[in-house]
Design a protein around this motif. Structure first.
Motif: not given
Lengths: 135, 65
Positions: A8-26
Motif C-alpha cells: 500500500g501507499t503511506p496512506a494505507h500504512r497509516r490506515y493499518v496502524l490506526r485500525t490496529w490502534a482502534f481495534m485492539v482496545p475494542y
C-alpha cells in the motif's frame, strides 16, 4: 491488512496502524465483556460508559477509513469511496429487511451494534468485484 | 479511457512505481490508468502529459472527437 501494509501507499500504512490502534482496545473490551468482567454494571447507568468505550473505537475506525480517502491519491480515494458506498448500501438494505422482519414476521432480535461488523463483512465480500473507479 | 501511458513509460524505462513517484500518485493509480480502470482528473492528465513532454491528446484518446 498485511497486503495493505506491504503493497500500500503511506496512506494505507497509516490506515493499518490506526485500525490496529482502534481495534485492539475494542476487542479487549469485548473479550472482557464475554468473560463477565462487566457483568456487575450491566443494566446500571455506568453501563453507558461501557457503551461509549465500545463505540469510541468504532467511531475512530470510521475516522481512519475517511482519513484513508482524504490522504490518498484520486484513484485510491475514488475506489475506496465506491467500496464504502456499496458496503453501506448493502448494510442498510440488510438492516432494514431484518428490522421489518423483526417487526412484522417475528424474526429474532439482532443487536444494532452488529451493523458495524456486518458493514465490514459486506465490504470484504463486495470489494474484490469493485476494482475500477469508473461507473 | 484509452491511452499510451504504458508505451510512453516503457520508452523511458520506468516502472509504474517510478512514474507514480514522478506524478505524486500511487503505483495502483498508474496501473489503473494504464488498464483503463480509472479516468484521470484533468489535473492528473495534464501532469502525465507534462512528465512525458506531450500534450494531453497525444497521451489520451479523445473519446469525443
Amino acid at each position: 491488512m498485511i497486503g495493505l501494509w506491504r503493497n500500500g501507499t503511506p496512506a494505507h500504512r497509516r490506515y493499518v496502524l490506526r485500525t490496529w490502534a482502534f481495534m485492539v482496545p475494542y476487542v479487549a473490551i469485548c473479550v472482557a465483556m464475554i468473560f463477565g468482567v462487566f457483568d456487575e454494571i450491566e443494566g446500571r447507568p455506568a453501563a453507558w460508559i461501557l457503551a461509549a468505550a465500545l463505540s469510541a473505537p468504532v467511531i475512530g475506525q470510521l475516522w481512519a477509513t475517511l482519513g484513508l480517502m482524504r490522504d490518498s491519491d484520486e484513484f485510491v480515494r475514488a475506489l475506496t469511496a465506491k467500496q464504502f458506498v456499496v458496503a453501506a448500501c448493502l448494510t442498510f438494505a440488510a438492516a432494514v429487511f431484518w428490522g421489518f422482519g423483526e417487526t412484522l414476521a417475528g424474526a429474532p432480535h439482532i443487536p444494532a451494534w452488529l451493523i458495524y461488523p456486518l458493514f465490514w463483512f459486506f465490504w470484504g465480500v463486495s470489494a474484490p468485484f469493485i476494482q475500477s473507479s469508473r461507473p | 479511457m484509452k491511452n499510451r501511458l504504458r508505451v510512453l513509460r516503457a520508452e523511458k524505462g520506468w516502472t509504474q512505481e517510478d512514474l507514480g513517484k514522478a506524478l505524486g500518485v500511487s503505483r495502483q493509480a498508474v496501473n489503473a490508468i494504464e488498464t483503463e480502470k480509472h479516468d484521470p482528473s484533468l489535473d492528473l492528465a495534464f501532469r502525465i502529459a507534462a512528465v512525458f513532454g506531450q500534450t494531453v491528446e497525444q497521451v489520451f484518446d479523445n473519446p469525443h472527437g
